[in-house]
Scaffold this motif. Structure first.
Motif, PDB file in Angstrom:
ATOM      1  N   ASP A  18       0.834  -1.193   0.000  1.00  0.00           N
ATOM      2  CA  ASP A  18       0.000   0.000   0.000  1.00  0.00           C
ATOM      3  C   ASP A  18       0.874   1.251   0.000  1.00  0.00           C
ATOM      4  O   ASP A  18       0.591   2.216  -0.712  1.00  0.00           O
ATOM      5  CB  ASP A  18      -0.923  -0.021   1.215  1.00  0.00           C
ATOM      6  N   GLY A  22       1.120   4.317  -2.830  1.00  0.00           N
ATOM      7  CA  GLY A  22       1.077   5.730  -2.468  1.00  0.00           C
ATOM      8  C   GLY A  22       2.269   6.506  -2.992  1.00  0.00           C
ATOM      9  O   GLY A  22       2.122   7.642  -3.462  1.00  0.00           O
ATOM     10  N   VAL A  28      -5.468   5.494  -2.994  1.00  0.00           N
ATOM     11  CA  VAL A  28      -5.337   4.799  -1.717  1.00  0.00           C
ATOM     12  C   VAL A  28      -6.017   3.444  -1.822  1.00  0.00           C
ATOM     13  O   VAL A  28      -7.116   3.320  -2.361  1.00  0.00           O
ATOM     14  CB  VAL A  28      -5.978   5.633  -0.588  1.00  0.00           C
TER      15      VAL A  28
END
Length: 145
Positions: A18, A22, A28
């Motif tokens: 994740d 980003g 997101v």
């Protein structure tokens, strides 16, 4: 750097994944959703640095016979320009080609057309998108003449 094709997904740090999404400016995502998408992929590849941390990855989405596409080809900006992205794309493409798919496609991130052209991919003249957000419309839809 080393890579693992279709590794044991329980060994992946999904929060780190994740974080990399980003860092490249993608939307997101939730770590558990990222994991679920990789679990449904026929092929996935992860690239690791010398500290055994994931720094790049990619996966496929397919129907098992006719259509396959590359998805989520992401390289941490600190490792871009080292051939990592090309390696991911070519490794996944070769696996799908060996499986005798009829169509192998991908959707390039905005601004990455030149990268894919440089490694031999051709722009498809007949692909379409149903934009689900203003951002998708802005980034992926050709202006009407």
């Amino acid at each position: 750097m080393k890579h693992r094709l279709n590794p044991d997904l329980t060994t992946i740090d999904w929060k780190k994944m994740d974080d990399i999404f980003g860092k490249v400016g993608w939307s997101v995502r939730e770590p558990e959703d990222i994991k679920a998408s990789f679990e449904k992929s026929a092929y996935s590849i992860f690239i690791y640095n010398d500290d055994d941390e994931v720094v790049a990855f990619g996966r496929t989405v397919d129907d098992g016979r006719y259509y396959a596409m590359l998805a989520d080809i992401v390289v941490d900006p600190d490792f871009q320009g080292e051939g990592v992205g090309s390696f991911i794309v070519e490794t996944l493409r070769e696996k799908l080609e060996a499986d005798d798919y009829h169509f192998i496609t991908l959707t390039a991130a905005p601004g990455k057309d030149d990268f894919y052209r440089a490694i031999g991919w051709k722009k498809q003249s007949s692909s379409f998108i149903w934009p689900l957000s203003e951002k998708q419309e802005r980034q992926h839809v050709e202006p009407e003449e």
